[in-house]
Write an enzyme that holds these catalytic residues in place. Structure first.
Site, PDB file in Angstrom:
ATOM      1  N   LYS A  88       0.849  -1.194   0.000  1.00 12.96           N
ATOM      2  CA  LYS A  88       0.000   0.000   0.000  1.00 12.96           C
ATOM      3  C   LYS A  88       0.887   1.249   0.000  1.00 12.96           C
ATOM      4  O   LYS A  88       1.912   1.284   0.693  1.00 12.96           O
ATOM      5  CB  LYS A  88      -0.889  -0.033   1.245  1.00 12.96           C
ATOM      6  CG  LYS A  88      -1.922   1.076   1.321  1.00 12.96           C
ATOM      7  CD  LYS A  88      -2.807   0.904   2.559  1.00 12.96           C
ATOM      8  CE  LYS A  88      -3.864   1.982   2.675  1.00 12.96           C
ATOM      9  NZ  LYS A  88      -4.720   1.829   3.864  1.00 12.96           N
ATOM     10  N   SER A 141      -9.765   1.975   2.933  1.00 16.67           N
ATOM     11  CA  SER A 141      -8.868   2.690   2.050  1.00 16.67           C
ATOM     12  C   SER A 141      -7.861   1.806   1.320  1.00 16.67           C
ATOM     13  O   SER A 141      -7.270   2.241   0.331  1.00 16.67           O
ATOM     14  CB  SER A 141      -8.106   3.744   2.855  1.00 16.67           C
ATOM     15  OG  SER A 141      -7.255   3.130   3.805  1.00 16.67           O
ATOM     16  N   SER A 154      -9.937  -0.401   7.152  1.00 14.37           N
ATOM     17  CA  SER A 154      -9.363  -0.258   5.809  1.00 14.37           C
ATOM     18  C   SER A 154      -8.700  -1.491   5.225  1.00 14.37           C
ATOM     19  O   SER A 154      -8.380  -1.495   4.036  1.00 14.37           O
ATOM     20  CB  SER A 154      -8.349   0.877   5.788  1.00 14.37           C
ATOM     21  OG  SER A 154      -9.019   2.077   5.553  1.00 14.37           O
TER      22      SER A 154
END
Ligand code: GLN
Length: 487
Positions: free
Chosen positions: A80, A155, A179
Site C-alpha cells: 500500500k 482505504s 481499511s
C-alpha cells in the site's frame, strides 16, 4: 505455469523448491497478469518492473546456492502506498507527496526483505487512508474486479483489488477503522487487522496513531497467517510496539480443532444491514454450530456510538499528524506563496484533497479550546466503554462473529457526495480499532449480483491464532476461496 499468479504461497514454494519454475518466472507471470488487467482495475499507483525482476533474480541465485530464506523467498508482495520502501515513491495517493521518495524501509518491509520477498509496486488507496471506497485518491479510482462499475472498498482498495485480480500473491494494507477488512470483504479476499502493537508502525505514514495497524490481504487464510508471522515482532523504533512472543500462526492452523464459543452481537444484525449479507453470515454461523462450535448471543451496548467516537478521535489525531505536511521540510510547496504563512496555507490548500481537508478541519475543531472537553475528552471516555463492552463479551466467548460491511460493493460515485453515508460503511469494523483488538474478514458468500460477502471474526487481544483457525475451518469446508472474478 500460466496461473502462477493465482497460486498460494505453499504451492509456489513447492514449485520454487522443486525448480518447476523460477522466482523470475513467477514474477513475470504476475507482471503479465498485471499488464493484462491493470487498465481496467488501476490497483497500482506505481510499479517498477525492472526492480521486481531484479529482486526475483536475487532470490533465484540464493536458492541456487542453497541459501533460500524460507516461505517468502521469491514471493511478490504488493505494498500500500502508505508504507515506506527505500528508494521507492511514497505518496499516500496524495498530490501533497508528489515526487517524494522514501529514504528508508518501514520495519515490516525490512522484515519482508529479510524473508526474501519481492517488493512489488505501490498500491492505490484513499488519500492518507481516509475513505472507504478508494475514490479519494489523487491518482485515479480503483475498480472492483468483480464488477468494474463498483468500488473495491477502502482505504486499502488497491491492496484488495490486486490480490483479487491476481496482480500480486499477497499484499500489505493498513487498517485504522476497517481499511483492510472492508475492502477484503468487498473484493472477496481475506484481510486481517492484527492486535494494536503487534506489527511495528515505523515507516507507516500516520493517520490516527492510536488506531493504525499494518496487516495482510490474501486469497486464503494460510497466506495471511504466513504474511502476518513474517511482519510481527517487537520494534524499538515504534514506542507502541509490544514485546509479545513471536508466534507461528501458519502452523497453528493445522492443530486439531479446539472447542470454541463464538459470540454473536445482537446489535450488529439490526437495521441498516443488507438482507443478503445478513443471511450469508447467519448461514455461516449455523455451519459453525453444526460443526460443534458453541454459539452465544452477546451484547455490545455501545456499538451505536462507535462511528461518532471514531470520527472524533481519528480526525483529532489526523489533524495533528498531518500538520507536518507544511511545504517547508518536504511535501508540495505552493509556487504562489509570498510569505511563510502563505507557504503553509497555500501548499496545504493545493496539496490535500477534499476529504483530507474535511478531516483536518473537523479534528482541529474537536481539539480546540472550549470544545476539547465536550468532544475529544468525551469521545475518549466512550472509547473506554466500548473497550469494556468487548472485555465483558470475551469473558464468555472466544471470538465474535459479525458481518464485515453492511453492504456489498456499491457503485462508483454512489456515496461520494454524502460523507455520512460513506462513514456508516465502517460501522462493523471501527469498534475493533477503538478497542485495539485483532479481527479478520473472510469470504462467506456471494450476492445474486455476483458480489462477494465478507464475515468478520474478532478476537481477544493477541487472539490471532484463534481467529485464523476459526476462519480456516470455514474456508476449508467451503468453496469461496476458489472463486475468481472474470476479468
Ligand atoms: N474508512 C475509514 C475512514 O475513512 C477507515 C479508514 C482506515 O481504516 N484507514 O477513516
Amino acid at each position: 505455469m500460466s496461473d502462477l499468479f493465482y497460486s498460494d504461497i505453499s504451492t509456489l514454494n513447492k514449485g520454487l523448491e522443486s525448480k518447476a519454475f523460477s522466482a523470475v518466472e513467477l514474477m513475470q507471470s504476475v507482471i503479465d497478469r498485471t499488464d493484462s488487467v491493470e487498465a481496467k482495475i488501476n490497483a497500482f499507483v506505481d510499479r517498477d518492473v525492472e526492480d521486481a525482476l531484479k529482486q526475483a533474480r536475487a532470490s533465484d541465485e540464493r536458492r541456487a546456492r542453497g541459501e533460500s530464506l524460507g516461505a517468502f523467498d521469491g514471493i511478490p508482495v504488493g505494498i500500500k502506498d502508505i508504507l515506506a520502501v527505500k528508494d521507492q515513491s511514497l505518496r499516500c495517493a496524495s498530490k501533497m507527496l508528489e515526487g517524494y521518495r522514501s529514504p528508508y524501509d518501514a520495519t515490516c518491509i525490512t522484515k519482508l526483505k529479510e524473508a526474501g520477498a519481492v517488493i512489488w509496486g505501490r498500491l492505490n488507496m484513499d488519500e492518507f487512508a481516509m475513505g472507504s471506497s478508494t475514490e479519494n485518491s489523487a491518482y485515479g479510482i480503483t475498480a472492483n474486479p468483480w464488477n468494474l462499475d463498483c468500488i473495491p472498498g477502502g482505504s486499502s482498495g488497491g491492496s484488495a483489488a490486486a490480490v483479487s485480480a491476481g496482480e500480486a500473491i499477497v499484499t500489505l494494507g493498513t487498517d485504522t477503522g476497517g481499511s483492510i477488512r472492508q475492502p477484503a470483504a468487498l473484493c472477496g479476499v481475506v484481510g486481517m487487522k492484527p492486535t494494536y502493537g503487534l506489527v511495528s508502525r515505523y515507516g507507516l505514514v500516520a493517520f490516527a496513531s492510536s488506531l493504525d495497524q499494518v496487516g495482510p490481504l490474501s486469497r486464503n487464510v494460510k497466506d495471511s497467517a504466513l504474511l502476518l508471522e513474517t511482519i510481527t515482532g517487537h520494534d524499538p523504533l515504534d514506542s507502541t510496539s509490544l514485546n509479545h512472543p513471536k508466534i507461528n500462526y501458519s502452523s497453528a492452523l493445522d492443530e486439531p480443532r479446539k472447542k470454541m464459543t463464538l459470540g454473536v452481537p445482537k446489535e450488529f444484525f439490526q437495521e441498516g444491514i443488507d438482507q443478503e449479507i445478513k443471511e450469508a453470515v447467519e448461514k455461516a454461523i449455523k455451519w459453525y454450530e453444526s460443526e460443534g462450535y458453541a454459539i452465544e448471543e452477546i451484547s455490545l451496548p455501545h456499538s451505536e456510538l462507535c462511528v461518532p467516537v471514531y470520527y472524533i478521535i481519528a480526525t483529532a489525531e489526523a489533524s495533528s499528524n498531518l500538520a507536518r505536511f507544511d511545504g517547508v521540510r518536504y511535501s508540495h510547496r505552493s509556487k504562489d506563496a509570498e510569505n511563510i504563512l502563505e507557504v503553509f496555507s497555500k501548499s496545504r490548500g493545493e496539496g490535500f484533497g477534499e476529504e483530507v481537508k474535511r478531516r483536518i478541519i473537523l479534528g482541529t475543531y474537536v481539539l480546540s479550546s472550549g470544545y476539547y472537553d465536550a468532544y475529544y475528552l468525551r469521545a475518549q471516555k466512550v472509547r473506554s466503554l466500548i473497550r469494556q463492552d468487548f472485555e465483558q463479551a470475551f469473558a464468555k466467548v472466544d471470538a465474535i462473529i459479525t458481518p464485515t460491511s453492511p453492504t456489498p460493493a456499491f457503485k462508483r460515485g454512489e456515496k461520494n457526495n454524502d460523507p455520512l453515508a460513506m462513514y456508516l460503511n465502517d460501522i462493523y469494523t471501527i469498534s475493533v480499532n477503538l478497542a485495539g483488538l485483532p479481527a479478520l474478514s473472510l469470504p462467506v458468500g456471494m450476492t445474486q449480483n455476483n458480489l462477494p460477502i465478507g464475515m468478520q471474526v474478532i478476537g481477544k487481544a493477541f487472539g490471532e491464532s484463534d481467529i485464523l483457525r476459526i476462519a480456516h475451518d470455514f474456508e476449508m469446508n467451503h468453496e469461496f476461496k476458489n472463486l475468481r472474478p472474470t476479468i
